[in-house]
Design an enzyme around this catalytic site. Structure first.
Site, short mmCIF file in Angstrom:
data_model
loop_
_atom_site.label_atom_id
_atom_site.label_comp_id
_atom_site.label_asym_id
_atom_site.label_seq_id
_atom_site.Cartn_x
_atom_site.Cartn_y
_atom_site.Cartn_z
N ASN A 1 68.69 -14.68 -47.21
CA ASN A 1 69.77 -14.05 -46.46
C ASN A 1 69.90 -14.60 -45.04
O ASN A 1 70.98 -14.60 -44.47
CB ASN A 1 69.55 -12.53 -46.42
CG ASN A 1 70.51 -11.85 -45.47
OD1 ASN A 1 71.70 -11.76 -45.72
ND2 ASN A 1 69.99 -11.36 -44.34
N LYS B 1 77.48 -23.33 -46.01
CA LYS B 1 77.54 -22.31 -47.05
C LYS B 1 78.13 -22.86 -48.34
O LYS B 1 77.77 -22.42 -49.44
CB LYS B 1 78.32 -21.10 -46.56
CG LYS B 1 77.57 -20.27 -45.52
CD LYS B 1 76.25 -19.74 -46.07
CE LYS B 1 75.57 -18.79 -45.13
NZ LYS B 1 74.29 -18.26 -45.68
N THR C 1 65.97 -7.92 -40.59
CA THR C 1 65.78 -7.01 -39.45
C THR C 1 67.11 -6.53 -38.89
O THR C 1 67.15 -5.82 -37.89
CB THR C 1 64.98 -7.70 -38.33
OG1 THR C 1 65.69 -8.86 -37.87
CG2 THR C 1 63.60 -8.11 -38.82
N ILE D 1 81.82 -8.02 -43.79
CA ILE D 1 80.86 -6.92 -43.86
C ILE D 1 80.67 -6.37 -42.45
O ILE D 1 80.20 -7.08 -41.55
CB ILE D 1 79.51 -7.38 -44.43
CG1 ILE D 1 79.71 -8.03 -45.81
CG2 ILE D 1 78.55 -6.20 -44.52
CD1 ILE D 1 80.30 -7.13 -46.87
N GLY E 1 71.70 -6.04 -40.04
CA GLY E 1 72.87 -6.29 -40.87
C GLY E 1 72.68 -6.21 -42.36
O GLY E 1 72.06 -5.28 -42.90
N ILE E 2 73.23 -7.21 -43.05
CA ILE E 2 73.19 -7.24 -44.50
C ILE E 2 71.77 -7.22 -45.02
O ILE E 2 71.46 -6.57 -46.03
CB ILE E 2 73.94 -8.49 -45.02
CG1 ILE E 2 75.44 -8.37 -44.76
CG2 ILE E 2 73.69 -8.69 -46.51
CD1 ILE E 2 76.24 -9.61 -45.11
N TYR F 1 79.27 -24.09 -40.28
CA TYR F 1 78.79 -22.95 -41.07
C TYR F 1 79.43 -22.97 -42.46
O TYR F 1 78.76 -22.78 -43.48
CB TYR F 1 79.12 -21.65 -40.35
CG TYR F 1 78.76 -20.40 -41.10
CD1 TYR F 1 77.44 -19.97 -41.21
CD2 TYR F 1 79.74 -19.62 -41.71
CE1 TYR F 1 77.11 -18.82 -41.90
CE2 TYR F 1 79.43 -18.46 -42.40
CZ TYR F 1 78.11 -18.07 -42.49
OH TYR F 1 77.79 -16.92 -43.18
#
Length: 267
Positions: free
Chosen positions: A90, A162, A15, A191, A17-18, A158
């Site tokens: 994502n 990841k 919903t 991004i 951004g990327i 984070y």
């Protein structure tokens, strides 16, 4: 423009951004795209934009912190469309508290890891039985982060989460590749999106741009194009790969930007 024809693709966190960039490019390649997120209004807006351009999309509410929500997403999509071909993980919990080791409690660290790594793990776990029913096999694309490439000064939870997604990708490919499952990971660089552009300080943008090997920041479509390839049959021989899409940001020694300013090719 039909590289993904007849494929049902779930894009979590699509919903903004990327996720929007990935979803729209998949729809342009003739996929049926399931838009997911917590904000129904924003999700329906993405669906409307896709369908207005002749694409096929459907919204399903989704919360990466809620296991019941993950189960409902997979079962509802499988029931509605009769299949799931591609799962693109994502969504991430970027709004959660993060920082340095001395700033975080173990509970705060665990909360980020549980959402960003545990949520990805659980989405794969929920989707595997459906993906493995496909005659041509199933396809999982995890969205990682350049935060896992090297150390930095903050956001340790984070980054660790990841880094776990990178390894999770390889293990899933190894365990289920013989059963027809492909699992790859895309690690975006900086991004710039309509949602985050105003929040990124100009000084930070300058630091990144001086180290990017091209002349621009990344955009959601850069990640979307790579995801379209990985989701397509063209990438049938791609499995267990962690691909960095960052304009070359992490491909060189950390002194390149300064050497450029000095017009020097060596120290």
């Amino acid at each position: 423009m039909e590289r993904l024809k007849d494929k049902v693709i779930i894009v979590t966190g699509s919903t903004s951004g990327i996720g929007i960039g990935i979803a729209k490019l998949c729809a342009k390649e003739a996929a049926t795209v399931v838009i997911t997120g917590r904000n129904v209004e924003r999700g329906q807006k993405v669906v409307d934009e896709i369908t207005a351009e002749g694409g096929k999309a459907w919204f399903h509410a989704f919360d990466l912190t809620n296991t019941d929500s993950m189960h409902s997403l997979i079962t509802d999509v499988a029931e509605k469309f009769g299949r799931i071909d591609v799962l693109i993980n994502n969504a991430a919990g970027m709004g959660m508290k993060d920082g340095r080791v001395d700033e975080l409690s173990l509970e705060e660290f665990n909360a980020v890891v549980a959402t960003d790594l545990g949520g990805t793990f659980n989405m794969i776990k929920e989707a595997l039985p459906i993906l493995m029913k496909n005659e041509k096999g199933g396809n999982i694309i995890n969205i990682g982060s350049m935060a896992s490439v090297a150390g930095d000064l903050g956001t340790i939870a984070y980054a660790c989460a990841k880094a776990g997604v990178d390894k999770l990708t390889e293990y899933v490919a190894c365990m289920y590749g013989p059963s027809g499952i492909r699992c790859n990971c895309v690690r975006p660089g900086l991004i710039v999106t309509p949602q985050n552009e105003a929040r990124i300080p100009d000084a930070l943008k300058d630091i990144f741009l001086s180290n990017i090997l091209g002349k621009r920041y990344g955009n959601p479509e850069d990640i979307g194009h790579l995801c379209v390839y990985l989701a397509s049959d063209e990438a049938e021989y791609m499995n267990g790969q962690v691909l960095t899409c960052d304009g070359g940001l992490n491909s060189h020694t950390p002194t390149v930007a300064q050497f450029r300013q000095m017009a020097s090719r060596t120290w």
